[in-house]
Motif scaffolding. Sequence first.
Motif, PDB file in Angstrom:
ATOM      1  N   GLU A 166     -16.429   6.287  -0.269  1.00 38.58           N
ATOM      2  CA  GLU A 166     -17.412   5.226  -0.425  1.00 38.58           C
ATOM      3  C   GLU A 166     -16.763   3.885  -0.051  1.00 38.58           C
ATOM      4  OE1 GLU A 166     -20.729   5.677  -3.281  1.00 38.58           O
ATOM      5  OE2 GLU A 166     -19.479   7.281  -4.089  1.00 38.58           O
ATOM      6  N   PRO A 167     -17.482   2.766  -0.248  1.00 37.40           N
ATOM      7  CA  PRO A 167     -17.044   1.493   0.353  1.00 37.40           C
ATOM      8  C   PRO A 167     -15.632   1.031  -0.003  1.00 37.40           C
ATOM      9  CG  PRO A 167     -19.199   1.255  -0.704  1.00 37.40           C
ATOM     10  CD  PRO A 167     -18.788   2.658  -0.913  1.00 37.40           C
ATOM     11  N   LEU A 168     -15.116   1.374  -1.171  1.00 31.92           N
ATOM     12  CA  LEU A 168     -13.819   0.830  -1.564  1.00 31.92           C
ATOM     13  C   LEU A 168     -12.637   1.549  -0.920  1.00 31.92           C
ATOM     14  CD1 LEU A 168     -14.478  -0.034  -5.312  1.00 31.92           C
ATOM     15  CD2 LEU A 168     -14.540  -1.521  -3.313  1.00 31.92           C
ATOM     16  N   ASP A 169     -12.902   2.645  -0.202  1.00 31.56           N
ATOM     17  CA  ASP A 169     -11.802   3.368   0.452  1.00 31.56           C
ATOM     18  C   ASP A 169     -10.942   2.454   1.329  1.00 31.56           C
ATOM     19  OD1 ASP A 169     -13.029   5.539  -0.660  1.00 31.56           O
ATOM     20  OD2 ASP A 169     -12.827   6.790   1.123  1.00 31.56           O
ATOM     21  N   THR A 170     -11.609   1.536   2.031  1.00 32.68           N
ATOM     22  CA  THR A 170     -10.893   0.643   2.943  1.00 32.68           C
ATOM     23  C   THR A 170      -9.866  -0.196   2.186  1.00 32.68           C
ATOM     24  OG1 THR A 170     -12.984   0.500   4.093  1.00 32.68           O
ATOM     25  CG2 THR A 170     -11.268  -1.005   4.815  1.00 32.68           C
ATOM     26  N   LEU A 171     -10.288  -0.727   1.025  1.00 30.85           N
ATOM     27  CA  LEU A 171      -9.378  -1.550   0.223  1.00 30.85           C
ATOM     28  C   LEU A 171      -8.246  -0.705  -0.356  1.00 30.85           C
ATOM     29  CD1 LEU A 171     -11.421  -4.063  -1.975  1.00 30.85           C
ATOM     30  CD2 LEU A 171      -9.506  -4.569  -0.433  1.00 30.85           C
ATOM     31  N   VAL A 172      -8.583   0.493  -0.834  1.00 32.67           N
ATOM     32  CA  VAL A 172      -7.554   1.364  -1.412  1.00 32.67           C
ATOM     33  C   VAL A 172      -6.502   1.698  -0.354  1.00 32.67           C
ATOM     34  CG1 VAL A 172      -7.100   3.652  -2.390  1.00 32.67           C
ATOM     35  CG2 VAL A 172      -9.030   2.299  -3.232  1.00 32.67           C
ATOM     36  N   ARG A 173      -6.966   2.005   0.869  1.00 34.35           N
ATOM     37  CA  ARG A 173      -6.015   2.272   1.951  1.00 34.35           C
ATOM     38  C   ARG A 173      -5.149   1.053   2.256  1.00 34.35           C
ATOM     39  NH1 ARG A 173      -6.784   7.119   4.306  1.00 34.35           N
ATOM     40  NH2 ARG A 173      -8.945   7.790   4.404  1.00 34.35           N
ATOM     41  N   GLU A 181       6.924   0.977 -12.681  1.00 32.32           N
ATOM     42  CA  GLU A 181       7.049  -0.213 -11.835  1.00 32.32           C
ATOM     43  C   GLU A 181       5.675  -0.768 -11.525  1.00 32.32           C
ATOM     44  OE1 GLU A 181       9.531   0.571  -8.246  1.00 32.32           O
ATOM     45  OE2 GLU A 181      10.088   2.334  -9.432  1.00 32.32           O
ATOM     46  N   PHE A 182       5.618  -2.094 -11.421  1.00 31.63           N
ATOM     47  CA  PHE A 182       4.348  -2.706 -11.034  1.00 31.63           C
ATOM     48  C   PHE A 182       4.344  -2.895  -9.521  1.00 31.63           C
ATOM     49  CE2 PHE A 182       0.675  -5.155 -10.573  1.00 31.63           C
ATOM     50  CZ  PHE A 182      -0.090  -4.960 -11.717  1.00 31.63           C
ATOM     51  N   ASN A 183       3.785  -1.913  -8.829  1.00 30.55           N
ATOM     52  CA  ASN A 183       3.713  -1.967  -7.370  1.00 30.55           C
ATOM     53  C   ASN A 183       2.452  -1.220  -6.928  1.00 30.55           C
ATOM     54  OD1 ASN A 183       4.191   0.761  -7.533  1.00 30.55           O
ATOM     55  ND2 ASN A 183       6.377   0.580  -7.131  1.00 30.55           N
ATOM     56  N   ASN A 184       2.374  -0.835  -5.658  1.00 33.03           N
ATOM     57  CA  ASN A 184       1.158  -0.194  -5.161  1.00 33.03           C
ATOM     58  C   ASN A 184       1.216   1.336  -5.216  1.00 33.03           C
ATOM     59  OD1 ASN A 184       3.055   0.119  -3.166  1.00 33.03           O
ATOM     60  ND2 ASN A 184       1.648  -0.305  -1.470  1.00 33.03           N
ATOM     61  N   GLY A 185       2.156   1.892  -5.994  1.00 31.38           N
ATOM     62  CA  GLY A 185       2.274   3.347  -6.113  1.00 31.38           C
ATOM     63  C   GLY A 185       0.984   4.007  -6.595  1.00 31.38           C
ATOM     64  N   TYR A 186       0.254   3.311  -7.457  1.00 33.54           N
ATOM     65  CA  TYR A 186      -1.032   3.819  -7.949  1.00 33.54           C
ATOM     66  C   TYR A 186      -1.970   4.147  -6.786  1.00 33.54           C
ATOM     67  CZ  TYR A 186      -5.804   3.171  -9.868  1.00 33.54           C
ATOM     68  OH  TYR A 186      -7.136   3.293 -10.179  1.00 33.54           O
ATOM     69  N   ALA A 209      -0.977   0.784   1.669  1.00 26.89           N
ATOM     70  CA  ALA A 209      -0.065   0.549   2.787  1.00 26.89           C
ATOM     71  C   ALA A 209       0.612  -0.812   2.697  1.00 26.89           C
ATOM     72  CB  ALA A 209      -0.832   0.653   4.106  1.00 26.89           C
ATOM     73  N   ASN A 210       0.030  -1.728   1.932  1.00 30.99           N
ATOM     74  CA  ASN A 210       0.470  -3.121   1.964  1.00 30.99           C
ATOM     75  C   ASN A 210       0.583  -3.666   0.539  1.00 30.99           C
ATOM     76  OD1 ASN A 210       0.664  -5.912   2.240  1.00 30.99           O
ATOM     77  ND2 ASN A 210      -0.704  -5.981   4.016  1.00 30.99           N
ATOM     78  N   GLY A 211       1.786  -3.532  -0.028  1.00 32.31           N
ATOM     79  CA  GLY A 211       2.010  -3.952  -1.408  1.00 32.31           C
ATOM     80  C   GLY A 211       1.761  -5.436  -1.618  1.00 32.31           C
ATOM     81  N   ALA A 212       2.024  -6.259  -0.602  1.00 34.80           N
ATOM     82  CA  ALA A 212       1.827  -7.706  -0.740  1.00 34.80           C
ATOM     83  C   ALA A 212       0.344  -8.042  -0.843  1.00 34.80           C
ATOM     84  CB  ALA A 212       2.467  -8.443   0.430  1.00 34.80           C
TER      85      ALA A 212
END
Length: 218
Positions: free
Chosen positions: A169-176, A143-148, A180-183
């Motif tokens: 490192e800096p990208l942790d915030t975006l990954v989190r 599925e194309f979603n935020n499961g990755y 949490a937010n697929g949209a």
Amino acid sequence: GRSNARTFKVETACPGTVSYADILALAARDSVNLLGGPSWAVPLGRCDAMFSNATGATTDLSGPGSDLDRLVAGFTAKGLTSHDLAALSGAHTVGMARCLSFRMRVYCDDDISPVFASQMWQVCPSSGGDTAVAPLNSVTPAEFNNGYYRGLVAGAGLLHSDHELFNNEPLDTLVRLYSANGAAFASDFAASMVRLGNISPLTGATGEVRLNCRKVNS
Ligand code: HEM
């Protein structure tokens, strides 16, 4: 097959008008959407190249063992940002990787879920079996979603390069955020795909619209 891509309806409607480069950009968009991901308007008008560059595909793309600095540098060299890196890596929501590409990750990285690592040992022996495959996203592989991103947060990123996006490192915030937010992921992915597709597009006299995707027009 690729060589039959000219059976696309565009070719009968408007012969020699739509390049394979544009068809590929449209097919990428539609594949994502058919698997449940977002859609976006694809800017068109690319030409197909007059030569191919197989070595460039290796030298310009960072390998799966790369650390974050190297991944960001590769994207920066193409005019993309670390934000684009975080969003576009979400394409690893679908598809497979060979044992060869993730062996070091599952046998040698400390920072990995032990349960996930031992599952991957079943697929990927410590030597041999290079071509055995595992899904890049074990959470929702088809599925194309935020499961990755949920996998990354759980320490279950398959490639070392995937895990590097969530390594304090800096990208942790975006990954989190994406986990949490697929949209938020869907909308950033779509915007970054347009930027990816706009990297030095070939237009005008240096290219052509190929009649056969496998070779330049004679
Ligand atoms: C950020 C740096 C990236 C690295 C280091 C990377 C690396 C890889 C590797 C090693 C594989 C598995 C290849 C194999 O084992 O045969 C893979 C598969 C894949 N990658 Fe990436 N990738 C990156 C970015 C991207 C981007 C930007 C996209 C698309 C927007 C993408 C889409 C895919 C897809 C769809 C697959 C699955 C292919 C299949 O199942 O046949 N990757 N990637």
